[in-house]
Scaffold this motif. Structure first.
Motif, mmCIF file in Angstrom:
data_model
loop_
_atom_site.group_PDB
_atom_site.id
_atom_site.type_symbol
_atom_site.label_atom_id
_atom_site.label_comp_id
_atom_site.label_asym_id
_atom_site.label_seq_id
_atom_site.Cartn_x
_atom_site.Cartn_y
_atom_site.Cartn_z
ATOM 1 N N GLY A 95 -56.183 -30.062 -2.398
ATOM 2 C CA GLY A 95 -55.343 -31.228 -2.659
ATOM 3 C C GLY A 95 -54.816 -31.912 -1.413
ATOM 4 N N TYR A 96 -55.143 -31.374 -0.224
ATOM 5 C CA TYR A 96 -54.582 -31.915 1.015
ATOM 6 C C TYR A 96 -55.633 -31.952 2.119
ATOM 7 N N HIS A 97 -55.439 -32.896 3.062
ATOM 8 C CA HIS A 97 -56.109 -32.841 4.353
ATOM 9 C C HIS A 97 -55.186 -32.027 5.256
ATOM 10 N N GLN A 139 -58.926 -31.316 11.801
ATOM 11 C CA GLN A 139 -58.590 -31.417 10.381
ATOM 12 C C GLN A 139 -59.513 -30.528 9.556
ATOM 13 N N LEU A 140 -58.914 -29.799 8.597
ATOM 14 C CA LEU A 140 -59.656 -28.973 7.656
ATOM 15 C C LEU A 140 -59.569 -29.598 6.271
ATOM 16 N N ASP A 141 -60.686 -29.563 5.544
ATOM 17 C CA ASP A 141 -60.714 -29.995 4.157
ATOM 18 C C ASP A 141 -61.467 -28.953 3.342
ATOM 19 N N PHE A 142 -60.919 -28.633 2.162
ATOM 20 C CA PHE A 142 -61.509 -27.637 1.287
ATOM 21 C C PHE A 142 -61.961 -28.324 -0.002
ATOM 22 N N SER A 143 -63.215 -28.068 -0.416
ATOM 23 C CA SER A 143 -63.714 -28.683 -1.648
ATOM 24 C C SER A 143 -64.903 -27.898 -2.170
ATOM 25 N N VAL A 201 -64.749 -29.340 8.788
ATOM 26 C CA VAL A 201 -63.908 -29.509 9.972
ATOM 27 C C VAL A 201 -64.260 -30.836 10.623
ATOM 28 N N THR A 202 -63.270 -31.685 10.823
ATOM 29 C CA THR A 202 -63.495 -32.980 11.449
ATOM 30 C C THR A 202 -62.532 -33.167 12.618
ATOM 31 N N GLU A 244 -51.573 -33.310 4.318
ATOM 32 C CA GLU A 244 -51.449 -34.725 3.952
ATOM 33 C C GLU A 244 -52.224 -34.905 2.650
ATOM 34 N N ALA A 245 -51.546 -35.337 1.599
ATOM 35 C CA ALA A 245 -52.163 -35.417 0.279
ATOM 36 C C ALA A 245 -53.436 -36.253 0.308
ATOM 37 N N THR A 246 -54.478 -35.770 -0.357
ATOM 38 C CA THR A 246 -55.718 -36.526 -0.461
ATOM 39 C C THR A 246 -55.515 -37.705 -1.410
ATOM 40 N N ALA A 247 -56.447 -38.634 -1.364
ATOM 41 C CA ALA A 247 -56.369 -39.781 -2.275
ATOM 42 C C ALA A 247 -56.400 -39.318 -3.722
ATOM 43 N N GLN A 248 -57.198 -38.316 -4.024
ATOM 44 C CA GLN A 248 -57.263 -37.798 -5.391
ATOM 45 C C GLN A 248 -55.918 -37.252 -5.837
#
Length: 268
Positions: A43-45, A71-75, A81-82, A158-162
């Motif tokens: 749910g977050y970046h 930045q880490l993103d989980f999905s 990793v960006t 940081e909350a994702t757009a979703q």
């Protein structure tokens, strides 16, 4: 007219073989931390805010660009990793408060800045070692990864757009013309709007049909920075906005990927 192919459909990561790291068990997560699960992580970046070693010394090698933190993103069972030199990612497991990433894949771009190149190695070395994972809830949630050696990496969420818009959104493709043009807005004088039109692709990633007519877009696209003289085709997520202000749009567009980019000479 100069064409530049940025990315293909679909985006692929080229796998890089990396050595297996020490699998010593990291310390258990703090008792006060919230239980982390895939939904919470996704749910977050997660942007790197602090990193210290076991002696409390800041790990400067992880902060190459202050304006663009790692930045880490989980999905869907994967981590990406960006804001490193290359994009990195791989499958992960989360069990008993411990994060494990057996091996990550990476794009193969070379960066002129040696510190930026070294950032990939520093990040990969840490993430491919088992980490204790803890999440602190709050207005700004925090994710902390702690290694067996005592390195602690703290990320702000940081909350994702979703998460912000309360839904998965719809994938659409939009072509953005090279130049903005004047457009009429009741509250903004001398407004310059992006000129856009819809484009469509089939399941093989090939354009289909005829693009729609050019029309002004009376809002910005989240995550997109327009450069005059450059035409882009964008893959976007379109979200419904609940209870928008009277002068705002009922939909939001968020950049997912730049599919095509072209530098256009004036008069073309």
């Amino acid at each position: 007219m100069k064409r530049l192919a940025l990315l293909t459909l679909p985006l692929a990561l080229a796998a890089c073989a990396k050595p297996v790291h020490d699998t010593d068990t990291p310390p258990a997560p703090a008792a006060a931390a919230a239980t982390a699960d895939a939904t919470l992580l996704g749910g977050y970046h997660w942007k790197l805010a602090n990193a210290v070693d076991a002696q409390g010394r800041r790990i400067d090698a992880l902060f190459v660009r202050a304006e663009r933190p790692v930045q880490l993103d989980f999905s869907d069972g994967r981590i990406s990793v960006t804001n490193t030199c290359n994009r990195m990612g791989g499958a992960y497991t989360l069990e008993g408060g411990r994060l494990a990433i057996p091996r990550m894949a990476s794009t193969m771009m070379a960066c002129a800045d040696p510190k930026l190149m070294a950032l990939d190695r520093e990040v990969g070395m840490r993430l491919e070692s088992p980490q204790a994972l803890a999440v602190q809830r709050g207005d700004v949630p925090q994710l902390t990864l702690t290694s067996a050696s005592g390195d602690a990496l703290t990320f702000n969420g940081e909350a994702t757009a979703q998460t912000r818009y309360g839904g998965a959104g719809e994938t659409v493709f939009m072509e953005v013309a090279a130049q903005r043009k004047p457009c009429s807005h009741p509250l903004i004088r001398d407004m310059q709007c992006l000129q856009v039109r819809d484009v469509h692709y089939d399941e093989r990633g090939l354009k289909t049909g005829t693009p729609g007519p050019w029309q002004p877009l009376y809002q910005e696209i989240e995550g997109y920075e327009h450069t005059d003289g450059v035409r882009n085709v964008l893959r976007l997520k379109r979200y419904d906005v609940r209870n928008p202000p009277a002068d705002a749009s009922s939909v939001a567009y968020v950049l997912d990927m730049v599919v095509e980019s072209e530098t256009v000479r004036e008069g073309k």
